[in-house]
Design a protein around this motif. Structure first.
Motif, PDB file in Angstrom:
ATOM      1  N   ILE A 163     -11.449  14.960 -15.118  1.00 10.86           N
ATOM      2  CA  ILE A 163     -10.785  15.752 -14.074  1.00 10.86           C
ATOM      3  C   ILE A 163      -9.832  16.719 -14.769  1.00 10.86           C
ATOM      4  CG2 ILE A 163      -9.467  15.689 -11.936  1.00 10.86           C
ATOM      5  CD1 ILE A 163     -10.161  12.693 -11.744  1.00 10.86           C
ATOM      6  N   THR A 164     -10.152  18.002 -14.723  1.00 11.68           N
ATOM      7  CA  THR A 164      -9.383  18.971 -15.488  1.00 11.68           C
ATOM      8  C   THR A 164      -9.216  20.270 -14.717  1.00 11.68           C
ATOM      9  OG1 THR A 164      -9.281  20.161 -17.609  1.00 11.68           O
ATOM     10  CG2 THR A 164     -11.456  19.847 -16.649  1.00 11.68           C
ATOM     11  N   LYS A 165      -8.158  21.001 -15.056  1.00 14.51           N
ATOM     12  CA  LYS A 165      -7.950  22.344 -14.533  1.00 14.51           C
ATOM     13  C   LYS A 165      -8.402  23.351 -15.594  1.00 14.51           C
ATOM     14  CE  LYS A 165      -3.531  21.764 -14.005  1.00 14.51           C
ATOM     15  NZ  LYS A 165      -2.106  21.886 -13.617  1.00 14.51           N
ATOM     16  N   LYS A 189      -4.312  19.971  -9.284  1.00 15.55           N
ATOM     17  CA  LYS A 189      -4.376  18.511  -9.216  1.00 15.55           C
ATOM     18  C   LYS A 189      -3.294  18.030  -8.253  1.00 15.55           C
ATOM     19  CE  LYS A 189      -6.235  17.639 -13.859  1.00 15.55           C
ATOM     20  NZ  LYS A 189      -5.929  17.080 -15.206  1.00 15.55           N
ATOM     21  N   THR A 190      -3.691  17.769  -7.050  1.00 15.22           N
ATOM     22  CA  THR A 190      -2.798  17.311  -5.996  1.00 15.22           C
ATOM     23  C   THR A 190      -3.215  15.910  -5.565  1.00 15.22           C
ATOM     24  OG1 THR A 190      -4.194  18.187  -4.238  1.00 15.22           O
ATOM     25  CG2 THR A 190      -2.555  19.696  -5.188  1.00 15.22           C
ATOM     26  N   PRO A 191      -2.375  15.211  -4.799  1.00 17.36           N
ATOM     27  CA  PRO A 191      -2.826  13.922  -4.262  1.00 17.36           C
ATOM     28  C   PRO A 191      -4.132  14.038  -3.486  1.00 17.36           C
ATOM     29  CG  PRO A 191      -0.460  14.151  -3.979  1.00 17.36           C
ATOM     30  CD  PRO A 191      -0.953  15.477  -4.490  1.00 17.36           C
ATOM     31  N   THR A 233      -6.510  16.191  -4.051  1.00 11.02           N
ATOM     32  CA  THR A 233      -7.581  16.353  -5.032  1.00 11.02           C
ATOM     33  C   THR A 233      -8.051  15.001  -5.542  1.00 11.02           C
ATOM     34  OG1 THR A 233      -6.701  18.495  -5.755  1.00 11.02           O
ATOM     35  CG2 THR A 233      -8.218  17.370  -7.252  1.00 11.02           C
ATOM     36  N   TYR A 234      -7.101  14.148  -5.927  1.00 12.05           N
ATOM     37  CA  TYR A 234      -7.462  12.842  -6.468  1.00 12.05           C
ATOM     38  C   TYR A 234      -8.117  11.956  -5.413  1.00 12.05           C
ATOM     39  CZ  TYR A 234      -5.085  13.926 -10.812  1.00 12.05           C
ATOM     40  OH  TYR A 234      -4.727  14.501 -12.009  1.00 12.05           O
ATOM     41  N   ALA A 235      -7.611  12.011  -4.190  1.00 12.90           N
ATOM     42  CA  ALA A 235      -8.224  11.222  -3.121  1.00 12.90           C
ATOM     43  C   ALA A 235      -9.676  11.628  -2.923  1.00 12.90           C
ATOM     44  CB  ALA A 235      -7.432  11.387  -1.831  1.00 12.90           C
ATOM     45  N   ARG A 236      -9.933  12.926  -2.947  1.00 16.31           N
ATOM     46  CA  ARG A 236     -11.299  13.427  -2.756  1.00 16.31           C
ATOM     47  C   ARG A 236     -12.196  13.050  -3.936  1.00 16.31           C
ATOM     48  NH1 ARG A 236      -9.917  18.168  -2.384  1.00 16.31           N
ATOM     49  NH2 ARG A 236     -10.463  18.978  -4.444  1.00 16.31           N
ATOM     50  N   VAL A 237     -11.702  13.244  -5.166  1.00 19.80           N
ATOM     51  CA  VAL A 237     -12.517  12.960  -6.353  1.00 19.80           C
ATOM     52  C   VAL A 237     -12.835  11.474  -6.468  1.00 19.80           C
ATOM     53  CG1 VAL A 237     -12.488  12.941  -8.879  1.00 19.80           C
ATOM     54  CG2 VAL A 237     -11.739  14.978  -7.637  1.00 19.80           C
ATOM     55  N   PHE A 238     -11.827  10.636  -6.244  1.00 17.53           N
ATOM     56  CA  PHE A 238     -12.055   9.201  -6.408  1.00 17.53           C
ATOM     57  C   PHE A 238     -12.865   8.603  -5.262  1.00 17.53           C
ATOM     58  CE2 PHE A 238      -8.093   9.275  -9.198  1.00 17.53           C
ATOM     59  CZ  PHE A 238      -8.831   9.244 -10.364  1.00 17.53           C
ATOM     60  N   ALA A 239     -12.859   9.267  -4.116  1.00 10.45           N
ATOM     61  CA  ALA A 239     -13.745   8.839  -3.033  1.00 10.45           C
ATOM     62  C   ALA A 239     -15.193   9.233  -3.335  1.00 10.45           C
ATOM     63  CB  ALA A 239     -13.302   9.452  -1.716  1.00 10.45           C
ATOM     64  N   SER A 298       0.757  16.866 -13.361  1.00 10.46           N
ATOM     65  CA  SER A 298      -0.606  17.044 -12.859  1.00 10.46           C
ATOM     66  C   SER A 298      -1.456  15.785 -12.909  1.00 10.46           C
ATOM     67  CB  SER A 298      -1.318  18.148 -13.663  1.00 10.46           C
ATOM     68  OG  SER A 298      -0.730  19.401 -13.421  1.00 10.46           O
ATOM     69  N   ASP A 299      -1.233  14.934 -13.899  1.00  8.32           N
ATOM     70  CA  ASP A 299      -2.108  13.784 -14.101  1.00  8.32           C
ATOM     71  C   ASP A 299      -1.558  12.486 -13.531  1.00  8.32           C
ATOM     72  OD1 ASP A 299      -3.854  15.433 -15.604  1.00  8.32           O
ATOM     73  OD2 ASP A 299      -2.630  15.114 -17.387  1.00  8.32           O
ATOM     74  N   VAL A 300      -0.251  12.310 -13.600  1.00  8.52           N
ATOM     75  CA  VAL A 300       0.338  11.010 -13.273  1.00  8.52           C
ATOM     76  C   VAL A 300       0.891  10.955 -11.856  1.00  8.52           C
ATOM     77  CG1 VAL A 300       2.136   9.358 -13.905  1.00  8.52           C
ATOM     78  CG2 VAL A 300       0.850  10.542 -15.697  1.00  8.52           C
ATOM     79  N   VAL A 301       1.841  11.827 -11.555  1.00  7.29           N
ATOM     80  CA  VAL A 301       2.536  11.757 -10.262  1.00  7.29           C
ATOM     81  C   VAL A 301       1.589  11.924  -9.081  1.00  7.29           C
ATOM     82  CG1 VAL A 301       4.287  12.853  -8.816  1.00  7.29           C
ATOM     83  CG2 VAL A 301       4.758  12.434 -11.243  1.00  7.29           C
ATOM     84  N   PRO A 302       0.720  12.949  -9.047  1.00  6.06           N
ATOM     85  CA  PRO A 302      -0.154  13.090  -7.871  1.00  6.06           C
ATOM     86  C   PRO A 302      -1.185  11.982  -7.751  1.00  6.06           C
ATOM     87  CG  PRO A 302      -0.699  14.743  -9.520  1.00  6.06           C
ATOM     88  CD  PRO A 302       0.570  14.090  -9.968  1.00  6.06           C
TER      89      PRO A 302
END
Length: 231
Positions: free
Chosen positions: A121-123, A151-153, A155-161, A179-183
């Motif tokens: 997962i990269t920008k 990389k937003t929360p 984004t991660y919810a969508r990618v991991f789903a 970008s990687d940890v907090v969101p």
């Protein structure tokens, strides 16, 4: 809950990146040294980068345009065409720079790819990131590749789903707290911070040190053991 999906950041997590940007920036700062002090040039460049992210996104192309914009600004529009040409050449050199994997990157990805769903997962610029992934020799180890604009929360919810069982069973590892940890943690996942010696100023953020899903490792070599311990 058992971790089933692991996201890896790319730049300065799996391979070197920021150090090459810094070398390019130093070269351009030298070209403009007669027009402004170093700290002023750096401040103007950072302001330009911050303004331009929304227009050009992340990556070498936006960085190069921000360098050109800074050169025009600090010279009051009098920057010689030869300097603009040299900045453009420096940007092309940055795009073509050979890729160098960080220590333990290959071992960590290989160790986890047989037991977990592994996602990059990269920008950044699509073509450049695809080229770097191909050069890395790691491409076949990833079950998915996501090159995103931010990389937003969400984004991660969508990618991991899409690639796994959801954020609550996912872990994201990277060198950027912002970008990687907090969101990733805000999306419900684990966030593992692996610091790099050089991190872009716009990627800094406060560590969520008290959060139960936050971890920090000195290098990727410790990641497989951490994943095993978390379950």
């Amino acid at each position: 809950m058992q971790i089933t999906t692991i996201g890896f950041d790319a730049d300065d997590t799996l391979w070197h990146n920021e150090s090459f940007y810094r070398l390019t920036q130093d070269h351009v700062m030298g070209l403009l040294a007669d027009h402004a002090p170093r700290d002023h040039l750096e401040d103007r460049l950072l302001d330009a980068e911050r303004r331009n992210i929304g227009h050009y996104g992340y990556g070498v192309k936006g960085f190069t345009l921000s360098l050109i914009e800074t050169a025009i600004e600090v010279t009051n529009g009098q920057v010689p065409a030869s300097v603009i040409a040299e900045i453009m050449a420096a940007g092309r050199d940055l795009l073509a720079h050979p890729l160098e994997l960080l220590p333990h990157a290959r071992d960590a990805v290989e160790a986890l790819s047989s037991s977990h769903c592994i996602v990059l997962i990269t920008k950044g610029d699509l073509l450049h990131q695809e080229r770097k992934l191909a050069q890395s020799g790691l491409g076949d180890l990833f079950h998915g590749v996501e090159i995103v604009s931010e990389k937003t929360p969400e984004t991660y919810a969508r990618v991991f789903a899409r690639h796994g069982d959801g954020s609550d069973r996912a872990l994201m590892v990277g060198n950027s707290m912002k970008s990687d940890v907090v969101p990733a943690i805000r999306a419900g996942g684990w966030g593992v911070y692996v610091p790099h010696g050089q991190t872009w100023a716009l990627e800094h953020a406060e560590a969520p040190s008290d959060h139960p899903r936050f971890r920090e490792l000195p290098d990727l070599g410790r990641l497989p053991a951490l994943v095993a311990a978390l379950g």
